[in-house]
Design a protein around this motif. Sequence first.
Motif, short mmCIF file in Angstrom:
data_model
loop_
_atom_site.label_atom_id
_atom_site.label_comp_id
_atom_site.label_asym_id
_atom_site.label_seq_id
_atom_site.Cartn_x
_atom_site.Cartn_y
_atom_site.Cartn_z
N GLN A 178 1.71 23.55 2.94
CA GLN A 178 2.20 23.66 1.56
C GLN A 178 2.92 24.99 1.33
O GLN A 178 3.98 25.03 0.71
CB GLN A 178 1.04 23.54 0.57
N ASN A 228 6.89 25.42 0.51
CA ASN A 228 7.31 26.16 -0.68
C ASN A 228 8.31 27.27 -0.29
O ASN A 228 9.28 27.50 -1.01
CB ASN A 228 6.09 26.75 -1.40
N GLN A 235 12.07 27.91 -1.76
CA GLN A 235 12.45 29.21 -2.33
C GLN A 235 13.63 29.82 -1.57
O GLN A 235 14.41 30.58 -2.15
CB GLN A 235 11.27 30.18 -2.30
N ASP A 268 0.80 33.79 -3.67
CA ASP A 268 2.03 33.12 -4.08
C ASP A 268 3.03 34.13 -4.66
O ASP A 268 4.23 34.07 -4.38
CB ASP A 268 1.74 32.02 -5.10
#
Length: 191
Positions: free
Chosen positions: A71, A75, A79, A134
């Motif tokens: 995941q 991501n 990005q 994150d």
Amino acid sequence: MFHCLRLPQLLTCALFGLLAGGAQAATPSPAPDTLQPLLSTISERLDLADLVALTKWDSGKPIQDTTREAQVIANARKQAAERKLDPDEAADLVAAQIEANKLVQYGLLAQWQAARKAPDMPRPDLNQIRPKLDELQNRLLQQYADFQPYRVDPECPVWLAQQRSSLIRDALHGQALIRATGELCITDQEG
């Protein structure tokens, strides 16, 4: 013509060669301003590995979390497009951060298992750490985009080694930092 056949002449030739070579060597260029913030973010992310290791110690969960890692890497690919980065390079960078983080976790857990205890300190829940990871990934990818033009500079490995050394606090975290930054410089370009 001067020949270097005897020992005194050999020494003179060697000295002359060193001086001539030194005079021709270019002064290394200074590291770009974009490198230190990138390395600081990578180091900050590695610091969180200590907290993650504590949560894994407490919960007994394995360090390897393939689903979460996939995941995070997916991501990073998304990005990358926002920052005009190659998605594969962004994925490789983030995968290196994950591997470096796990290196710290495995090392710490081994130390604590040998001591039969972990440090007595407050630790947040893993779900409290993930938002920080994150946020660091977002910052990391922006700083990586800023550093991108310098990755191919012949001085890049020297800059990296010099600036990375100031961030190493112990052998375990030092090895992890080396792993996390291993692909920042592109030194072998095939054309």
